[in-house]
Design a protein around this motif. Sequence first.
Motif, PDB file in Angstrom:
ATOM      1  N   LEU A   1       0.877  -1.188   0.239  1.00 52.35           N
ATOM      2  CA  LEU A   1       0.301  -0.142   0.078  1.00 52.35           C
ATOM      3  C   LEU A   1       0.902   1.374  -0.095  1.00 52.35           C
ATOM      4  O   LEU A   1       0.436   2.188  -0.750  1.00 52.35           O
ATOM      5  CB  LEU A   1      -0.748  -0.037   1.302  1.00 52.35           C
ATOM      6  N   MET A   2       1.948   1.268   0.696  1.00 51.67           N
ATOM      7  CA  MET A   2       2.793   2.406   0.884  1.00 51.67           C
ATOM      8  C   MET A   2       3.491   2.826  -0.473  1.00 51.67           C
ATOM      9  O   MET A   2       3.733   3.953  -0.780  1.00 51.67           O
ATOM     10  CB  MET A   2       3.848   2.117   1.864  1.00 51.67           C
ATOM     11  N   TYR A   3       3.925   2.078  -1.185  1.00 49.99           N
ATOM     12  CA  TYR A   3       4.518   2.140  -2.427  1.00 49.99           C
ATOM     13  C   TYR A   3       4.019   1.911  -3.909  1.00 49.99           C
ATOM     14  O   TYR A   3       4.544   1.634  -4.816  1.00 49.99           O
ATOM     15  CB  TYR A   3       5.875   1.547  -2.544  1.00 49.99           C
ATOM     16  N   GLU A   4       2.631   1.551  -3.781  1.00 48.05           N
ATOM     17  CA  GLU A   4       1.959   0.718  -5.031  1.00 48.05           C
ATOM     18  C   GLU A   4       2.025   1.802  -6.179  1.00 48.05           C
ATOM     19  O   GLU A   4       2.269   1.515  -7.145  1.00 48.05           O
ATOM     20  CB  GLU A   4       0.325   0.422  -4.623  1.00 48.05           C
ATOM     21  N   ALA A   5       1.990   3.140  -5.972  1.00 48.93           N
ATOM     22  CA  ALA A   5       1.905   3.924  -7.023  1.00 48.93           C
ATOM     23  C   ALA A   5       3.341   4.292  -7.789  1.00 48.93           C
ATOM     24  O   ALA A   5       3.277   4.792  -8.675  1.00 48.93           O
ATOM     25  CB  ALA A   5       1.282   5.609  -6.550  1.00 48.93           C
ATOM     26  N   ASP A   6       4.182   3.620  -6.882  1.00 51.52           N
ATOM     27  CA  ASP A   6       5.608   3.954  -7.594  1.00 51.52           C
ATOM     28  C   ASP A   6       6.239   2.522  -8.372  1.00 51.52           C
ATOM     29  O   ASP A   6       7.084   2.651  -8.817  1.00 51.52           O
ATOM     30  CB  ASP A   6       6.719   4.044  -6.257  1.00 51.52           C
ATOM     31  N   GLY A   7       5.071   1.692  -8.361  1.00 50.39           N
ATOM     32  CA  GLY A   7       5.410   0.358  -9.142  1.00 50.39           C
ATOM     33  C   GLY A   7       6.461  -0.529  -8.867  1.00 50.39           C
ATOM     34  O   GLY A   7       6.937  -1.348  -9.544  1.00 50.39           O
ATOM     35  N   VAL A   8       6.691  -0.624  -7.441  1.00 47.48           N
ATOM     36  CA  VAL A   8       7.404  -1.445  -6.743  1.00 47.48           C
ATOM     37  C   VAL A   8       6.899  -2.824  -7.007  1.00 47.48           C
ATOM     38  O   VAL A   8       5.483  -3.203  -6.675  1.00 47.48           O
ATOM     39  CB  VAL A   8       7.592  -1.128  -5.255  1.00 47.48           C
TER      40      VAL A   8
END
Length: 353
Positions: free
Chosen positions: A208-215
């Motif tokens: 959830l914390m880095y979903e937008a960063d494509g991790v």
Amino acid sequence: MKVGVLSFAHVHAAGYAALLRDMDGVEVVTSDPEAGSAPPGEVRGEVLARRLGVEHVATYQELFDQGPDAVIVAAENARHRALVELAAKHGVDVLCEKPLATTEEDGEAMVAACRDAGVRLGVAYPVRFSPAYAALRDAVRGGATGPVLTVAGANNGRLPADSRAWFTDPGLAGGGALMDHTVHIADLLDDLFGEARAEEVYAQTNNLMYEADGVAVETAGLVTVRYTNGAVATIDCSWSHPDHHPTWGGLELQLVGERATVEMDAFCQVVSGFDERQRTGVLLPWGSDLDGAMVRAFLYGTEAGEVDGDGPAVPDAVQVADGEAGLRSLRIALAGYASARSGRPVRLGDRTG
């Protein structure tokens, strides 16, 4: 004594090289032939060796041709097996970064290769050498806490992709935060509980914390482990510290026994403050050098009573984790992934879910 560092891939590799460089009677040689595969901006290979002031050779074989007494493997997790087997082939003791491997098959092969070659295989779990852990261990083994009922552990940190991108590559890392941070606490409990073993694992993970960063890997997780002595442990293994947090992470335990509750913070030896010019919090560590204690113990042995090289005496000296211990903590992490996939508890030895 000559000691080799195999690869600069791991974030701890430069620290090992510098530590060995500054040890009396130790000659250090490094090799990092995969440095060219790292993304732009990551300083590795001969460039890093020059900055550290240590010898560097182009290939691992050139390093072994120099006849090292021991080596430290600091490659990407998926590349540990090949390097450990190479050390075993040359009859050289090897200290391997954690986790031991990314699959149980690889881990078992590494343990077998070193056993058959008659060389020592250690796994880099430096928190075993924390004075805080030594005090907790003494309290439990001395009976002060009574039988352990529950343990709540947290090993948090920053997302490490900015310094070494491979940590978020599922092929090279074998996973994300669960693989990276579950094993430290799993190893402490493996040492603490003696003959008691993990028997069941349940885990939940998310990004959830880095979903937008494509991790591409999980960045947060909670792992619950049930042991054969009846104790139940939870492990928060998340990459939850923000980028500008004043420290990279930490490791804490709260242990509840029948007669007492004890807590430890492995990295609480710091002076805290605030930097007005930078407008950020500051933490200045002053405590024990855990990596140094671990490396010295691996190279020279841990004399009975020493925890961190010149630390306080205890009756039962802490030892460097061996390959079998590394394999047990790896199995807990792998069972955690199987549980997260299936949504059900997984018994050790049954990870098909």
